[in-house]
Design a protein around this motif. Sequence first.
Motif, short mmCIF file in Angstrom:
data_model
loop_
_atom_site.label_atom_id
_atom_site.label_comp_id
_atom_site.label_asym_id
_atom_site.label_seq_id
_atom_site.Cartn_x
_atom_site.Cartn_y
_atom_site.Cartn_z
N ARG A 123 0.82 -1.22 0.00
CA ARG A 123 0.00 0.00 0.00
C ARG A 123 0.85 1.26 0.00
NH1 ARG A 123 -4.96 0.05 3.23
NH2 ARG A 123 -3.96 1.69 4.45
N ARG A 124 2.06 1.14 0.60
CA ARG A 124 2.97 2.27 0.73
C ARG A 124 2.38 3.38 1.59
NH1 ARG A 124 6.98 2.30 -3.25
NH2 ARG A 124 6.96 4.57 -3.37
N LYS A 125 1.54 2.99 2.52
CA LYS A 125 0.99 3.94 3.47
C LYS A 125 0.60 3.21 4.75
CE LYS A 125 -3.72 3.87 1.54
NZ LYS A 125 -4.78 4.71 0.97
N ALA A 126 0.44 3.98 5.81
CA ALA A 126 0.17 3.40 7.12
C ALA A 126 -1.16 2.66 7.15
CB ALA A 126 0.19 4.50 8.18
N LEU A 127 -1.23 1.69 8.05
CA LEU A 127 -2.44 0.89 8.24
C LEU A 127 -2.74 0.82 9.73
CD1 LEU A 127 -4.63 -1.10 7.15
CD2 LEU A 127 -2.92 -2.93 7.44
N VAL A 128 -3.98 1.14 10.09
CA VAL A 128 -4.40 1.10 11.49
C VAL A 128 -5.59 0.17 11.61
CG1 VAL A 128 -5.27 2.43 13.45
CG2 VAL A 128 -3.59 3.46 11.91
N LEU A 129 -5.45 -0.88 12.42
CA LEU A 129 -6.52 -1.83 12.69
C LEU A 129 -6.75 -1.84 14.19
CD1 LEU A 129 -5.26 -4.78 10.44
CD2 LEU A 129 -6.95 -3.03 9.82
N VAL B 151 -4.05 -14.06 13.79
CA VAL B 151 -5.17 -13.87 14.71
C VAL B 151 -5.36 -15.11 15.57
CG1 VAL B 151 -7.65 -13.42 14.89
CG2 VAL B 151 -6.29 -12.24 13.15
N ASP B 152 -5.49 -16.27 14.94
CA ASP B 152 -5.74 -17.50 15.68
C ASP B 152 -4.46 -18.14 16.22
OD1 ASP B 152 -8.49 -17.37 15.28
OD2 ASP B 152 -8.36 -18.41 13.36
N GLU B 153 -3.36 -18.05 15.47
CA GLU B 153 -2.14 -18.73 15.87
C GLU B 153 -1.35 -17.96 16.94
OE1 GLU B 153 0.22 -19.64 12.47
OE2 GLU B 153 -1.41 -20.70 11.44
N ILE B 154 -1.44 -16.64 16.89
CA ILE B 154 -0.63 -15.82 17.79
C ILE B 154 -1.49 -15.00 18.75
CG2 ILE B 154 1.21 -14.09 17.88
CD1 ILE B 154 2.04 -14.89 15.11
N GLY B 155 -2.72 -14.73 18.37
CA GLY B 155 -3.60 -13.98 19.26
C GLY B 155 -3.61 -12.48 19.04
N ILE B 156 -3.13 -12.01 17.89
CA ILE B 156 -3.11 -10.58 17.61
C ILE B 156 -4.53 -10.08 17.37
CG2 ILE B 156 -2.41 -8.84 15.92
CD1 ILE B 156 0.27 -10.27 15.72
N ARG B 157 -4.88 -8.99 18.01
CA ARG B 157 -6.21 -8.41 17.89
C ARG B 157 -6.18 -6.99 17.30
NH1 ARG B 157 -11.18 -9.48 20.58
NH2 ARG B 157 -12.75 -8.27 19.47
N SER B 158 -5.07 -6.30 17.45
CA SER B 158 -4.98 -4.95 16.89
C SER B 158 -3.57 -4.70 16.37
CB SER B 158 -5.37 -3.89 17.93
OG SER B 158 -4.54 -3.97 19.07
N TYR B 159 -3.48 -3.80 15.39
CA TYR B 159 -2.22 -3.56 14.68
C TYR B 159 -2.16 -2.11 14.21
CZ TYR B 159 1.02 -3.58 10.68
OH TYR B 159 2.03 -3.29 9.80
N MET B 160 -0.94 -1.58 14.21
CA MET B 160 -0.71 -0.27 13.59
C MET B 160 0.70 -0.27 13.01
SD MET B 160 -1.14 3.56 15.22
CE MET B 160 -0.02 3.25 16.61
N GLY B 161 0.82 0.05 11.73
CA GLY B 161 2.13 0.04 11.09
C GLY B 161 2.27 1.13 10.06
N ALA B 162 3.50 1.52 9.79
CA ALA B 162 3.80 2.53 8.78
C ALA B 162 5.00 2.07 7.96
CB ALA B 162 4.09 3.88 9.44
N PRO B 163 5.02 2.41 6.65
CA PRO B 163 6.12 1.95 5.80
C PRO B 163 7.39 2.74 6.03
CG PRO B 163 4.64 3.35 4.54
CD PRO B 163 4.02 3.18 5.90
N LEU B 164 8.52 2.07 5.81
CA LEU B 164 9.84 2.72 5.81
C LEU B 164 10.18 3.02 4.36
CD1 LEU B 164 11.59 0.37 8.40
CD2 LEU B 164 10.93 2.77 8.77
N GLU C 271 -0.46 9.43 13.55
CA GLU C 271 0.54 10.47 13.30
C GLU C 271 1.86 10.12 13.98
OE1 GLU C 271 0.21 12.80 11.11
OE2 GLU C 271 -1.84 12.11 10.73
N THR C 272 1.78 9.51 15.16
CA THR C 272 3.00 9.13 15.88
C THR C 272 3.80 8.09 15.11
OG1 THR C 272 2.09 9.64 18.06
CG2 THR C 272 3.89 8.05 17.98
N MET D 242 7.54 8.48 13.47
CA MET D 242 8.65 7.65 13.90
C MET D 242 9.23 6.83 12.75
SD MET D 242 7.83 6.55 17.84
CE MET D 242 9.55 6.07 18.07
N ALA D 243 8.41 6.47 11.77
CA ALA D 243 8.93 5.79 10.58
C ALA D 243 9.86 6.73 9.82
CB ALA D 243 7.78 5.33 9.69
N ALA D 244 9.45 7.99 9.70
CA ALA D 244 10.30 8.98 9.02
C ALA D 244 11.60 9.19 9.79
CB ALA D 244 9.54 10.30 8.87
#
Length: 206
Positions: free
Chosen positions: A124-130, A145-158, A185-186, A190-192
């Motif tokens: 996507r080349r842009k941040a994703l917030v779940l 989700v099922d194997e590790i238990g992750i429920r929420s995510y936020m990431g930005a590209p370098l 925004e944070t 921080m990715a930048a």
Amino acid sequence: MTYDPTGHLLLTPIDKDAPARVRRLRELGLGERPEPAFDEFAHRLADVTGAPFSMVNFIDENRQFFAGLHASEGAHSGTHSGAHSGSDLGAAAASAAGVGGGDARGIGRFMARDHGYCPHVVVRRKALVLEDVYDYPRFAGNPVVDEIGIRSYMGAPLMDRTGVALGTICVVDTGVRPWGRAGLETIKAMAAELMEQIERREDGMP
């Protein structure tokens, strides 16, 4: 479209830029070994966002590599039944990837490319917030989700100065997290900041 046995929609994004990313990562000497500076950055990212888990993640054609990794001691989710503990998350990440490679606490450094949400961020080349992955059919069926238990995510590209997305920085939680506009925004800022550090290193600057 592909669905798993429970009816979840599974979509791993096609990554046309992977060969160019691999070349650039090799030029920079990134994505093959953990680095204390990246671990420290991940620790600070977790501290700033309040997330129990954070990563500096470089992605090649087949796998993801956490060159920077932070996992809070005793991290737990308290929002859904059958929640995984923080130690379970780290161990399951390594197991789910089907590979070894970890730090002294056994946290997995590798993950398959079809696991998690960072591959979507680089394409996507842009941040994703779940804030709650269950709210998004495209992402709810992801193995993490099922194997590790992750429920929420936020990431930005370098985003490299050559125009290549080298990877991501990201934070995850085993509970629902209202990251909000401030969180978005944070993580973008921080990715930048991390990219500036990488570019200074390439230029031979301290």
